[in-house]
Design a protein around this motif. Structure first.
Motif, PDB file in Angstrom:
ATOM      1  N   SER A 174       4.849   5.421  -6.167  1.00  0.00           N
ATOM      2  CA  SER A 174       4.975   3.826  -6.684  1.00  0.00           C
ATOM      3  C   SER A 174       6.415   3.214  -6.525  1.00  0.00           C
ATOM      4  O   SER A 174       7.195   4.056  -7.232  1.00  0.00           O
ATOM      5  CB  SER A 174       4.282   3.836  -7.956  1.00  0.00           C
ATOM      6  N   GLU A 179       9.418  -2.327   1.951  1.00  0.00           N
ATOM      7  CA  GLU A 179      10.213  -1.736   1.347  1.00  0.00           C
ATOM      8  C   GLU A 179      10.483  -0.287   1.559  1.00  0.00           C
ATOM      9  O   GLU A 179      11.649   0.250   1.625  1.00  0.00           O
ATOM     10  CB  GLU A 179       9.643  -1.764  -0.407  1.00  0.00           C
ATOM     11  N   PRO A 231      12.947   2.357  -4.734  1.00  0.00           N
ATOM     12  CA  PRO A 231      13.169   2.360  -3.033  1.00  0.00           C
ATOM     13  C   PRO A 231      14.260   3.257  -2.578  1.00  0.00           C
ATOM     14  O   PRO A 231      13.969   3.913  -1.538  1.00  0.00           O
ATOM     15  CB  PRO A 231      13.019   0.882  -3.057  1.00  0.00           C
ATOM     16  N   MET A 260       1.463   6.063  -0.645  1.00  0.00           N
ATOM     17  CA  MET A 260       1.991   4.789  -1.539  1.00  0.00           C
ATOM     18  C   MET A 260       0.698   4.489  -2.519  1.00  0.00           C
ATOM     19  O   MET A 260      -0.311   4.203  -1.961  1.00  0.00           O
ATOM     20  CB  MET A 260       2.472   3.590  -0.867  1.00  0.00           C
ATOM     21  N   VAL A 267      -0.002   4.156   3.739  1.00  0.00           N
ATOM     22  CA  VAL A 267      -0.028   2.839   3.016  1.00  0.00           C
ATOM     23  C   VAL A 267      -1.433   2.381   3.121  1.00  0.00           C
ATOM     24  O   VAL A 267      -1.899   2.304   4.322  1.00  0.00           O
ATOM     25  CB  VAL A 267       1.159   1.753   3.432  1.00  0.00           C
ATOM     26  N   VAL A 292       5.087  -3.117   0.593  1.00  0.00           N
ATOM     27  CA  VAL A 292       5.308  -1.880   0.665  1.00  0.00           C
ATOM     28  C   VAL A 292       5.830  -1.194   1.798  1.00  0.00           C
ATOM     29  O   VAL A 292       6.709  -0.353   2.002  1.00  0.00           O
ATOM     30  CB  VAL A 292       3.827  -0.944   0.071  1.00  0.00           C
ATOM     31  N   GLU A 319      -0.303   2.767  -6.682  1.00  0.00           N
ATOM     32  CA  GLU A 319       0.031   2.195  -7.665  1.00  0.00           C
ATOM     33  C   GLU A 319       0.041   3.178  -8.938  1.00  0.00           C
ATOM     34  O   GLU A 319       0.840   2.867 -10.127  1.00  0.00           O
ATOM     35  CB  GLU A 319      -0.863   1.055  -8.125  1.00  0.00           C
TER      36      GLU A 319
END
Length: 219
Positions: A195, A209, A160, A151, A177, A206, A153
């Protein structure tokens, strides 16, 4: 089975190089512990963090706490579909049994982590949590996943629910993560960067999600 790794987490005991600093000594005395036995925490040790390399991102055990509360209390975990690991900046890996119930209270969580670093497993008879020296790369290799997702950005933007479908199609995917407040991963990671939103998200968001999207496709 979804394998979730909170990686390069800023969870560590106070380094020896700052153990004699008054801010650390006084905090440890209030806790009834030796300076080198307490968890580094920017809330209490912010005045000395500038003396450390990467001091602007260190001392954030709260990120691990929130991520783990989200993960361990999730439906996926209760249904036996999730395994959670914490990898630290010092290349240690915390293995967490699914039935573990962490303290909701942050200070009690700090105490638990301090016991874990000292005893290497807690409770000692059950080993709900145990810690080993291991790199992130070694942990991923040990899990032997059929897909690795980081994960990030700057990764491929994906909704998701679509990411959840991708995870559900695999037998043992790993999702990584970052357990740090800002910046990039320190560890070398091979995997597909993903992302979930056009703006940066907090690590615990994150985690939530990813797990909810996975649940939606699996349950």
């Amino acid at each position: 089975m979804l394998h979730l790794i909170i990686a390069d987490s800023e969870l560590e005991l106070v380094p020896k190089s700052i153990a004699e600093h008054p801010a650390v000594v006084n905090y440890a005395r209030r806790r009834g512990k030796k300076p080198e036995e307490v968890i580094l925490d920017s809330t209490y040790h912010h005045s000395v963090l500038r003396k450390l390399e990467d001091g602007e991102r260190r001392g954030r055990p709260d990120i691990v706490h929130l991520c783990l509360l989200n993960a361990l209390e999730s439906i996926a975990n209760k249904e036996g579909l999730l395994r959670v690991y914490v990898h630290t900046r010092n290349d240690e890996v915390i293995y967490i049994k699914p039935e573990t119930r962490l303290p909701r209270n942050y200070n009690r969580f700090l105490g638990l982590m301090e016991s874990l670093f000292k005893k290497r497993a807690v409770p000692e008879n059950l080993e709900l949590l145990r810690i080993e020296e291991k790199t992130l790369e070694e942990l991923v290799r040990e899990i032997n996943p059929d897909g690795v997702f980081v994960m990030h950005e700057g990764g491929e933007l994906m909704k998701p629910r679509d990411f959840g479908k991708v995870l559900a199609e695999l037998s043992d995917p790993v999702v990584i993560v970052g357990g740090f407040p800002h910046g990039d991963f320190r560890s070398k990671i091979e995997g597909r960067k993903i992302s979930l939103y056009r703006e940066p998200l907090m690590a615990w968001t994150v985690v939530n999600e990813v797990i909810v999207a996975f649940e939606f496709s699996m349950l």
